[in-house]
Each structure stands twice: as structure tokens, then as C-alpha cells.
Design an enzyme around this catalytic site. Structure first.
Site, PDB file in Angstrom:
ATOM      1  N   THR A  51      -1.784  -7.297  -1.064  1.00  0.00           N
ATOM      2  CA  THR A  51      -0.351  -6.999  -1.096  1.00  0.00           C
ATOM      3  C   THR A  51       0.278  -8.138  -0.486  1.00  0.00           C
ATOM      4  O   THR A  51      -0.305  -9.137  -0.350  1.00  0.00           O
ATOM      5  CB  THR A  51      -0.338  -5.627   0.020  1.00  0.00           C
ATOM      6  OG1 THR A  51      -0.704  -6.126   1.409  1.00  0.00           O
ATOM      7  CG2 THR A  51      -1.101  -4.479  -0.674  1.00  0.00           C
ATOM      8  N   ASN A  82       2.291   4.596   7.436  1.00  0.00           N
ATOM      9  CA  ASN A  82       2.115   3.604   6.661  1.00  0.00           C
ATOM     10  C   ASN A  82       2.778   2.299   7.514  1.00  0.00           C
ATOM     11  O   ASN A  82       2.213   0.998   7.212  1.00  0.00           O
ATOM     12  CB  ASN A  82       1.875   3.473   5.328  1.00  0.00           C
ATOM     13  CG  ASN A  82       1.890   2.100   4.771  1.00  0.00           C
ATOM     14  OD1 ASN A  82       0.737   1.527   4.447  1.00  0.00           O
ATOM     15  ND2 ASN A  82       2.851   1.852   4.114  1.00  0.00           N
ATOM     16  N   TYR A 120      -0.522  -7.660  16.617  1.00  0.00           N
ATOM     17  CA  TYR A 120      -0.759  -6.568  15.638  1.00  0.00           C
ATOM     18  C   TYR A 120      -1.724  -5.875  15.928  1.00  0.00           C
ATOM     19  O   TYR A 120      -2.151  -4.681  15.748  1.00  0.00           O
ATOM     20  CB  TYR A 120      -0.990  -7.342  14.341  1.00  0.00           C
ATOM     21  CG  TYR A 120      -1.175  -6.536  13.197  1.00  0.00           C
ATOM     22  CD1 TYR A 120      -0.310  -5.906  12.213  1.00  0.00           C
ATOM     23  CD2 TYR A 120      -2.498  -6.495  12.723  1.00  0.00           C
ATOM     24  CE1 TYR A 120      -0.817  -5.131  11.339  1.00  0.00           C
ATOM     25  CE2 TYR A 120      -2.996  -5.928  11.665  1.00  0.00           C
ATOM     26  CZ  TYR A 120      -1.981  -4.963  10.912  1.00  0.00           C
ATOM     27  OH  TYR A 120      -2.577  -4.491   9.802  1.00  0.00           O
ATOM     28  N   ASP A 157      13.963   3.811   9.854  1.00  0.00           N
ATOM     29  CA  ASP A 157      13.385   2.468  10.799  1.00  0.00           C
ATOM     30  C   ASP A 157      12.416   3.458  11.685  1.00  0.00           C
ATOM     31  O   ASP A 157      12.963   4.268  12.655  1.00  0.00           O
ATOM     32  CB  ASP A 157      14.541   1.972  11.545  1.00  0.00           C
ATOM     33  CG  ASP A 157      13.925   1.136  12.601  1.00  0.00           C
ATOM     34  OD1 ASP A 157      12.735   1.070  12.912  1.00  0.00           O
ATOM     35  OD2 ASP A 157      14.735   0.276  13.328  1.00  0.00           O
ATOM     36  N   LYS A 167      -2.902  -1.947  16.806  1.00  0.00           N
ATOM     37  CA  LYS A 167      -3.847  -1.234  15.766  1.00  0.00           C
ATOM     38  C   LYS A 167      -4.919  -0.500  16.848  1.00  0.00           C
ATOM     39  O   LYS A 167      -5.614   0.688  16.333  1.00  0.00           O
ATOM     40  CB  LYS A 167      -4.369  -2.010  14.885  1.00  0.00           C
ATOM     41  CG  LYS A 167      -3.334  -2.449  13.760  1.00  0.00           C
ATOM     42  CD  LYS A 167      -2.628  -1.181  13.092  1.00  0.00           C
ATOM     43  CE  LYS A 167      -2.014  -1.630  11.831  1.00  0.00           C
ATOM     44  NZ  LYS A 167      -1.269  -0.660  11.316  1.00  0.00           N
ATOM     45  N   THR A 220       9.864   6.926   2.412  1.00  0.00           N
ATOM     46  CA  THR A 220      10.893   6.201   3.393  1.00  0.00           C
ATOM     47  C   THR A 220      10.494   4.711   3.258  1.00  0.00           C
ATOM     48  O   THR A 220       9.781   4.269   2.986  1.00  0.00           O
ATOM     49  CB  THR A 220      10.651   6.814   5.008  1.00  0.00           C
ATOM     50  OG1 THR A 220       9.483   6.216   5.398  1.00  0.00           O
ATOM     51  CG2 THR A 220      10.519   8.354   4.864  1.00  0.00           C
ATOM     52  N   LEU A 245       0.869  -1.183  -0.048  1.00  0.00           N
ATOM     53  CA  LEU A 245      -0.029  -0.005  -0.014  1.00  0.00           C
ATOM     54  C   LEU A 245       0.764   1.172  -0.029  1.00  0.00           C
ATOM     55  O   LEU A 245       0.637   2.423  -0.670  1.00  0.00           O
ATOM     56  CB  LEU A 245      -1.078  -0.080   1.221  1.00  0.00           C
ATOM     57  CG  LEU A 245      -1.801   1.140   1.278  1.00  0.00           C
ATOM     58  CD1 LEU A 245      -2.595   1.568   0.187  1.00  0.00           C
ATOM     59  CD2 LEU A 245      -2.705   1.056   2.831  1.00  0.00           C
ATOM     60  N   SER A 295      -4.387   2.170   9.631  1.00  0.00           N
ATOM     61  CA  SER A 295      -4.756   1.088  10.557  1.00  0.00           C
ATOM     62  C   SER A 295      -5.225  -0.136  10.071  1.00  0.00           C
ATOM     63  O   SER A 295      -4.590  -0.527   8.725  1.00  0.00           O
ATOM     64  CB  SER A 295      -5.437   1.728  11.818  1.00  0.00           C
ATOM     65  OG  SER A 295      -5.693   0.773  12.695  1.00  0.00           O
TER      66      SER A 295
END
Length: 287
Positions: free
Chosen positions: A183, A83, A148, A56, A152, A32, A14, A134
Site C-alpha cells: 500500500t 483501520n 506508531y 476524523d 499499536k 469513512t 487496506l 494493528s
């Protein structure tokens, strides 16, 4: 006037789609990634409109350096897209503590570090958009995704609070919450799963089987999600949360129905802890 973007996690998925959509809109971008050489083809194609930067997001000093680079290069910062992120599928009990922390650090503290660095710039400008990528997993839950989804959920809460704090000086903050997208996220998520303990086969194992069958057949188009992000960056009013994808709407609706049913069932217990004669009118001023 073209807008200036700083987009994290830009090398693939994405993030790369958002970079390409911003450039197609005539804007300029600092993209980045941990390995910025993966952006060399785009840099060569777009010349001075695109600059890459090694970042990072778990490093607060590096986050500040990225924002400083964007301002030094293009003179301002109009849109920050947080992102960068990843997930690993595993029962909590079997998740390596270092991996759990790495997911929290990237998915949540990456958002915190970049937002902290960008806000003084946007506050002085009296304008800007912070768009936090998110997931519907920030308002729902799935077995095997404790780290994860904890991150979020934190992003969603952080976004709501920050949006209220900065609205007075023209900065908009939104959490974009897609469902599944085509993705490489799913391949990464299930690529680190340990052999399940027998007691987790029924719950987490069933979810893992579902995930395997879903990967490659996700309903979300990252190019279309990217177009929504571009649109949001041009709006004067944005929601604190924006679900994207019919699957996100469905999963969220199911989860919310359960929460509402639980709230009704336990309402008497919830209210039973008040002092007698408590006055709730003061709460109206806190909204």
C-alpha cells in the site's frame, strides 16, 4: 442477511480493499475517510449498498456521529473495522511532539472512540465484531517508529481487555497484525523523516535504508488481508491477536525468542521481590 459494516480509513490502501471485499460478499458498508469524495467512484458503482461519511477518527463526537449514521441508514451495525492510521519514521528525539501526539491520537484513540460509540449498539444487538487493524509492530519494535508502535502496542492491549469484557454478550474483538503490505503506508512513513543527527545514523539510519529497500517489495497482499477480515467477521470465535504474512510470523518469532531468553536469564531476579511463602493459586481465577 447481509451484514452492515463501518470501516474507517477507507479511501485508499487496506481500508479500500476491505470495503471492496465486503461489498463483493453482498454486504452493505459505511465507508469513512477524512476526504470521502475519494470514495465517489465506489459510491456511484455500488449505489445504496455503500454510503460514505466524512470522519476524523481523533474526534470522539465525530466517531459517535459515524456510528449513528450507520444505524440510521442501515438499521444496525454488525462489523466495525478500525483501520485508519499512519506512521512517520523518525528518531524519538527528533520527532515533533505534535506529530507524535497525532500518531497516538489516530492509531490508538481512533480505535477507542469508534469502539466506545459502537459498543452500546452491539451490546443491545447481543452480537457484533470489532476488528482492529494493528500491525506486527504492535508486538515488536523497530528503531524510528516510537509513536506508531507505541500506539499499536496500546491497541493490542486494549483489544485483549475489551475482548474479555464483551464476550459475555456476543461481541467479538480481534487485533489483526499484518506485516508489510503493498500500500502507500511505507511512502508516507518515510516521507516525513528529518535529517538524522549523526548519533542516530548507525541505528535509525540503517533501519531507514532497510525500509527504503523494502517499500514496493512487501510480501503482504492487501486484497488477501481483506479476505481474511471478511472471514473473521463471520466467525463465532476469533483470536485476540492474528498475525498475517510470513514476514509478520518471522519478525514476531525473532522478537519473542529474545523476550523468552531474557525472561529465563532474569527469572531469579524477577522472583526475588516476592514476600516469603507467597501463594500464587489465586491467580488461576484471573485468567
Amino acid at each position: 442477511m447481509s451484514r452492515i459494516w463501518l470501516i474507517t480509513g477507507s479511501a485508499h490502501g487496506l481500508g479500500r480493499s476491505i470495503v471492496e471485499a465486503a461489498l463483493a460478499a453482498g454486504d452493505r458498508v459505511v465507508a469513512t475517510a477524512r476526504s470521502p469524495e475519494r470514495l465517489d467512484d465506489l459510491v456511484e458503482k455500488h449505489g445504496e449498498s455503500l454510503r460514505s461519511f466524512a470522519l476524523d477518527v481523533t474526534d470522539a463526537k465525530a466517531a459517535q456521529a459515524a456510528v449513528d449514521f450507520a444505524v440510521a441508514t442501515f438499521g444496525r451495525l454488525d462489523v466495525l473495522v478500525n483501520n485508519a492510521g499512519f506512521g512517520h519514521f523518525s528518531p524519538f528525539e527528533q520527532t515533533d511532539p505534535d506529530d507524535f501526539r497525532a500518531q497516538i491520537d489516530t492509531n490508538f484513540y481512533g480505535v477507542v472512540h469508534l469502539s466506545r460509540a459502537a459498543l452500546p449498539v452491539m451490546r443491545r444487538q447481543r452480537s457484533g465484531h470489532i476488528i482492529n487493524i494493528s500491525s506486527v509492530g504492535g508486538r515488536t519494535s523497530a528503531s524510528g517508529m516510537s509513536a506508531y508502535q507505541a500506539a499499536k502496542w496500546a491497541v493490542g492491549g486494549f483489544t485483549e481487555v475489551l475482548a474479555k469484557e464483551v464476550a459475555g454478550f456476543g461481541v467479538k474483538v480481534v487485533a489483526v497484525e499484518p506485516g508489510g503490505m503493498r500500500t502507500d503506508w511505507g511512502f508516507v512513513a518515510r516521507g516525513n523523516t528529518p535529517p538524522l543527527l549523526p548519533d542516530y545514523e548507525a541505528g535509525v539510519g540503517a533501519m531507514l535504508a532497510l525500509l527504503k529497500g523494502y517499500i514496493g517489495h512487501e510480501v503482504g497482499d492487501p486484497a488477501k488481508v481483506a479476505k481474511v477480515v471478511i472471514d473473521l467477521a463471520g466467525r463465532d470465535k476469533v483470536p485476540a491477536h492474528l498475525l498475517l504474512g510470513s514476514d509478520a510470523l518471522f519478525v514476531y518469532g525473532e522478537a519473542e525468542a529474545v523476550r523468552q531468553a531474557d525472561a529465563r536469564e532474569w527469572a531469579e531476579v524477577s522472583a526475588s521481590t516476592d514476600f516469603e511463602g507467597s501463594d500464587l493459586s489465586r491467580l488461576a481465577r484471573m485468567r
